[in-house]
Design an enzyme around this catalytic site. Structure first.
Site, PDB file in Angstrom:
ATOM      1  N   ASN A 103       0.688  -1.100   0.309  1.00 55.32           N
ATOM      2  CA  ASN A 103      -0.028   0.033   0.054  1.00 55.32           C
ATOM      3  C   ASN A 103       1.037   0.957  -0.167  1.00 55.32           C
ATOM      4  OD1 ASN A 103      -1.535   2.282   1.785  1.00 55.32           O
ATOM      5  ND2 ASN A 103      -2.951   1.007   0.813  1.00 55.32           N
ATOM      6  N   SER A 159      -4.784  -0.410  -3.290  1.00 59.73           N
ATOM      7  CA  SER A 159      -5.177   1.105  -3.148  1.00 59.73           C
ATOM      8  C   SER A 159      -6.419   0.693  -1.433  1.00 59.73           C
ATOM      9  CB  SER A 159      -5.485   1.761  -4.231  1.00 59.73           C
ATOM     10  OG  SER A 159      -5.776   3.352  -3.476  1.00 59.73           O
ATOM     11  N   GLU A 160      -6.429   1.694  -0.720  1.00 63.20           N
ATOM     12  CA  GLU A 160      -7.527   1.679   0.432  1.00 63.20           C
ATOM     13  C   GLU A 160      -9.076   1.607  -0.181  1.00 63.20           C
ATOM     14  OE1 GLU A 160      -4.926   2.944   0.640  1.00 63.20           O
ATOM     15  OE2 GLU A 160      -5.432   5.239   1.997  1.00 63.20           O
ATOM     16  N   ASN A 161      -9.458   2.335  -1.622  1.00 68.37           N
ATOM     17  CA  ASN A 161     -10.698   2.870  -1.714  1.00 68.37           C
ATOM     18  C   ASN A 161     -11.121   1.247  -2.280  1.00 68.37           C
ATOM     19  OD1 ASN A 161      -8.398   3.385  -4.039  1.00 68.37           O
ATOM     20  ND2 ASN A 161     -10.547   3.961  -4.919  1.00 68.37           N
ATOM     21  N   SER A 203     -11.481  -4.106   1.800  1.00 66.58           N
ATOM     22  CA  SER A 203     -10.063  -3.292   1.900  1.00 66.58           C
ATOM     23  C   SER A 203      -9.477  -2.966   3.246  1.00 66.58           C
ATOM     24  CB  SER A 203     -10.440  -1.639   1.408  1.00 66.58           C
ATOM     25  OG  SER A 203      -9.061  -1.059   1.126  1.00 66.58           O
TER      26      SER A 203
END
Lengths: 233, 218
Positions: free
Chosen positions: B23, B46-48, B88
């Site tokens: 990340n 990607s944390e979205n 996520s």
């Protein structure tokens, strides 16, 4: 088939009242329920508490509600792109509760899953944990966080059917999938609404049981916040 | 000579390992994606809600439904997957993600990090940073050693509100590579042409210096 279809945003949001708590899906401007936000502006409901990862930009997304001072409290993880938001926050007109993004997502998911609280390591030892119960599990410290309680959850999906089943597209799934069913009444707006039976049950991301009302949105702008490209060789 | 941002990114890219899920935070960390060694398979999260993030799209191919956590339009690579925000952060908390690279305003010798709030200034929010630092086993911080006023950001104790406690493992700055040990910062490498004395002067925290400190290689 239990039919969840309503005509439009007006019908879907007919009973939203002042001072209610509303979850709004989306990440940045991606996957936001544009039609529903426009209807909340139109209805001019006031004193809202909004739970959403971000607060839109000045002239789009939740920024439209902020402009009309309809929001009393904003619960979000990042609110960086909004000058009017900043002004209202600094002047004290707007109450803001900043929550770590994963905690915000899980507080939605917990509500959706009927779990009143959970422990997360996020924020331990920081001001986010102040006043909250902490506990050690397997040698590591965790903070207790409670599920949200919202009157409405408003989500946006790519496709849906009259039974309320939802399919998302790309990263527009984001908080939409966690919020569906996390409020007392879940309203879903979709780019394409089809009769029951047309969506493959294997491909459904959110089953219709979580959705109370569904309508087909229109005129999606789907604004891009940060247009980043590379040149073709 | 002190490194520029690209130099920091290149040095951090050397920490990548084959098979890593990574990340990347906003800023210098994002640049690391440009320097993945050849013949190495690394997947960016990607944390979205995406794994298998690719480069920016070609002009005209931008898709508002496909963005990264910096809200930038992106593409996906073969093997990519989309998922919701709860899943996520689930994969982040359960340490499926092998390496987190993020920026910081301050780090302390006990591994504390501050990167989200400056009292008295507009606070934009912590986004996913608190979840990432509290969960990841392997955290590398990419940052400048000193601020614009010349004050050290590598401290005995953070002065700003914390993002996470005791979590940073390694710091790469324009001057040095530091490891966070139970006894404090250990100087591992220095930027090409930078002396150990210069690093000591730029560091408020104590440095553990054992033997000859090698120059970074890229």
């Amino acid at each position: 088939m239990i039919n969840k279809k309503v005509a439009n945003a007006q019908e879907a949001l007919k009973d939203v009242q002042d001072h209610q708590t509303i979850m709004v899906g989306g990440f940045g401007l991606s996957g936001i329920p544009e039609n529903s936000i426009a209807e909340l502006v139109n209805k001019n409901v006031k004193g809202l508490t909004c739970i959403s990862n971000n607060a839109g930009v000045d002239d789009f997304g939740l920024g439209l509600l902020l402009q009309k001072r309809q929001v009393k409290k904003m619960i979000a993880s990042y609110v960086g792109e909004n000058a009017e938001f900043e002004r209202q926050m600094l002047s004290g007109e707007l109450e803001v509760e900043l929550t770590p993004q994963g905690t915000l997502a899980e507080k939605c998911r917990a509500a959706q899953a009927g779990i009143p609280a959970f422990f997360t390591p996020a924020g331990y030892g920081t001001e986010v944990a102040e006043g909250k119960e902490t506990r050690e599990f397997n040698g590591k410290m965790y903070v207790m966080e409670e599920a949200y309680q919202a009157d409405f959850a408003i989500v946006k999906a790519w496709k849906g059917d009259e039974a309320g089943n939802l399919i998302f597209r790309g990263t527009a799934r984001n908080f939409n999938a966690c919020m569906a069913g996390a409020g007392k009444i879940t309203v879903a707006e979709v780019e394409e609404l089809v009769p029951a039976g047309e969506l493959d049950p294997n491909q459904i991301h959110i089953p219709g049981i979580y959705v109370k009302r569904i309508f087909q949105g229109s005129n999606y702008e789907k604004r891009i916040e940060q247009r980043t490209v590379r040149k073709r060789d | 000579m002190a490194l520029d941002k690209i130099g920091i990114a290149k040095r951090i890219a050397k920490e990548l390992k084959d098979g890593y899920y990574v990340n990347l935070g906003i800023g210098i960390p994002t640049l690391v994606a440009n320097y993945v060694p050849e013949n190495m398979s690394v997947e960016f999260q990607s944390e979205n809600g995406v794994l298998g993030m690719g480069p920016f799209p070609f002009e005209g191919d931008e898709d508002p439904d496909i963005i990264n956590a910096g809200k930038q339009t992106i593409t996906t690579l073969p093997g990519a997957a989309f998922f919701d925000s709860a899943m996520s952060f689930g994969m982040i908390r359960s340490q499926q993600v092998d390496l987190t690279i993020l920026g910081a305003m301050e780090v302390a010798e006990n591994g504390d990090i501050a990167n989200w709030k400056i009292p008295g200034k507009m606070v934009k929010g912590m986004g996913g940073a608190m979840d990432l630092v509290a969960s990841a086993e392997n955290i590398i911080v990419a940052m400048m050693h000193v601020n614009k006023a010349g004050e050290s950001k590598i401290l005995k104790k953070c002065t700003l509100p914390l993002t996470g406690v005791g979590c940073v493992k390694k710091v790469v700055t324009e001057l040095a590579v530091l490891e966070v040990t139970p006894n404090g910062f250990k100087l591992l490498e220095r930027a090409p042409g930078v002396t150990v004395d210069e690093i000591i002067k730029a560091t408020e925290a104590n440095l553990i210096i054992e033997g000859t400190i090698p120059e970074m290689s890229f």
